[in-house]
Design an enzyme around this catalytic site. Structure first.
Site, PDB file in Angstrom:
ATOM      1  N   ASP A 207      54.260  49.173  11.098  1.00 32.22           N
ATOM      2  CA  ASP A 207      54.713  48.979  12.482  1.00 32.22           C
ATOM      3  C   ASP A 207      55.067  50.291  13.179  1.00 32.22           C
ATOM      4  O   ASP A 207      55.411  50.282  14.369  1.00 32.22           O
ATOM      5  CB  ASP A 207      55.962  48.078  12.510  1.00 32.22           C
ATOM      6  CG  ASP A 207      55.660  46.647  12.082  1.00 32.22           C
ATOM      7  OD1 ASP A 207      54.485  46.238  12.145  1.00 32.22           O
ATOM      8  OD2 ASP A 207      56.615  45.946  11.704  1.00 32.22           O
TER       9      ASP A 207
ATOM     10  N   LYS B 290      60.365  45.626  18.780  1.00 27.10           N
ATOM     11  CA  LYS B 290      59.158  44.856  19.161  1.00 27.10           C
ATOM     12  C   LYS B 290      59.332  43.383  18.837  1.00 27.10           C
ATOM     13  O   LYS B 290      60.105  42.994  17.955  1.00 27.10           O
ATOM     14  CB  LYS B 290      57.891  45.403  18.479  1.00 27.10           C
ATOM     15  CG  LYS B 290      57.884  45.369  16.941  1.00 27.10           C
ATOM     16  CD  LYS B 290      57.480  44.052  16.321  1.00 27.10           C
ATOM     17  CE  LYS B 290      57.559  44.082  14.794  1.00 27.10           C
ATOM     18  NZ  LYS B 290      57.587  42.741  14.184  1.00 27.10           N
TER      19      LYS B 290
END
Ligand code: C5P
Length: 307
Positions: free
Chosen positions: A144, A19
């Protein structure tokens, strides 16, 4: 959670994406030590691939292994054990990680491996587990990890684990500048606390700007709205990142931002052709260890094959 019938006899192959944070606003430190965040996560097609097989005892091996935590410290192994405990099913697994996401690079590579292990073990063991239950286990593994499960583009709040999807289907073309040395996330947050105690480093604007830019589908608008409160802290710890950002812009990128806690620099380009040119020029600039070209948004953790 129940155990279903479709167990995989052999190995399973799973992939999970890296990401970039298109926007990362860091708020106050909470009582639990985490910082309150408002972020926009964006998954890109730079993926780690895991093969997971039934085994006599748990093991995790990474190729290459440099910098990847071994044994019980590896988040993919922790994910497999936590899923077995919470579901009351499954057994020991041997996990092999084909590592492509930079280690300690601010791109949530460890979280991607954990998300892949959750999805892979659930399939290998034939668990009939709701996506929401998997997301709760993911949040307990790391801030995350839930996003690595869902992928796409999403707003993250809380410590980053509370997600709302963002409709942003226009592809964005990135060049990623990988640094020679990693940065540990807690060290970067602590450095931001130190900078804020000493003065007041600039803060990113409203998350609304990046959401409007994403809705427009214009790469130039997204470029103008990129921002990360952790960037000043990452640059304070690795001042060379300033040169990487400058070199990316000089090579033709629309804008650059440190990804998450860094040190990977994400450079947004106008299109795929421009990204190819920026990557070639940046690779020869001497301001980073390596470059990768990537496109987002990408899918979250998913099974890609039985073996
Ligand atoms: O959740 P995760 O284990 O990935 O977080 C790693 C570290 O990053 C935390 O221990 C904390 O020091 C820092 N962190 C933070 N605020 C967040 C997320 C992470 O301070 N919202």
């Amino acid at each position: 959670m129940t155990s279903g019938s479709a167990t995989f006899a052999g190995k399973i192959r799973v992939r999970a994406p890296a990401k970039i944070n298109l926007h990362l606003s860091v708020g106050a430190v909470r009582r639990d030590g985490y910082h309150e965040l408002v972020t926009v996560f964006h998954a890109v097609d730079l993926c780690d691939e895991l093969t997971i097989a039934h085994a006599e005892r748990h093991s995790v091996r990474s190729h290459p292994a440099d910098g990847v935590p071994a044994g019980v410290k590896n988040l993919a192994g922790a994910a497999a054990r936590m899923l077995a405990r919470r579901s009351g099913a499954g057994g020991p697994v041997a996990i092999e990680i084909s590592k492509h996401i930079p280690v300690a690079g601010g791109m949530a590579g460890g979280s991607a491996d954990a998300a892949a292990a959750l999805v892979g073990c659930a399939a290998l063991w034939g668990l009939d587990i709701a996506r929401g239950d998997l997301a709760m286990i993911a949040a307990d593994l790391g801030s995350d990890v839930p996003f690595a499960l869902t992928g796409g583009t999403a707003v993250g709040t809380g410590r980053g684990e509370l997600l709302s999807p963002v409709l942003a289907r226009t592809p964005l073309h990135w060049v990623l500048a990988l640094a020679a040395d990693g940065l540990a996330t807690p060290v970067v947050f602590a450095e931001l606390d130190r900078l804020r105690a000493a003065g007041d480093p600039p803060r990113v604007g409203s998350v609304r700007d990046i959401l409007a830019a994403l809705a427009s589908g214009e790469a130039a608008a997204v470029a103008a709205a990129l921002g990360n409160d952790l960037q000043a802290a990452a640059i304070s710890l690795q001042p060379g990142l300033r040169r990487t950002l400058r070199a990316g812009i000089a090579a033709g990128a629309l804008a650059g931002v440190v990804s998450g806690s860094g040190p990977t620099v994400a450079l947004l380009c106008f299109d795929a052709e421009s990204a190819g040119g920026v990557a070639a020029e940046l690779a020869g600039s001497g301001t980073c260890r390596a470059v990768r070209v990537a496109t987002g948004p990408a899918a979250g953790a998913r099974v890609v094959g039985p073996h």
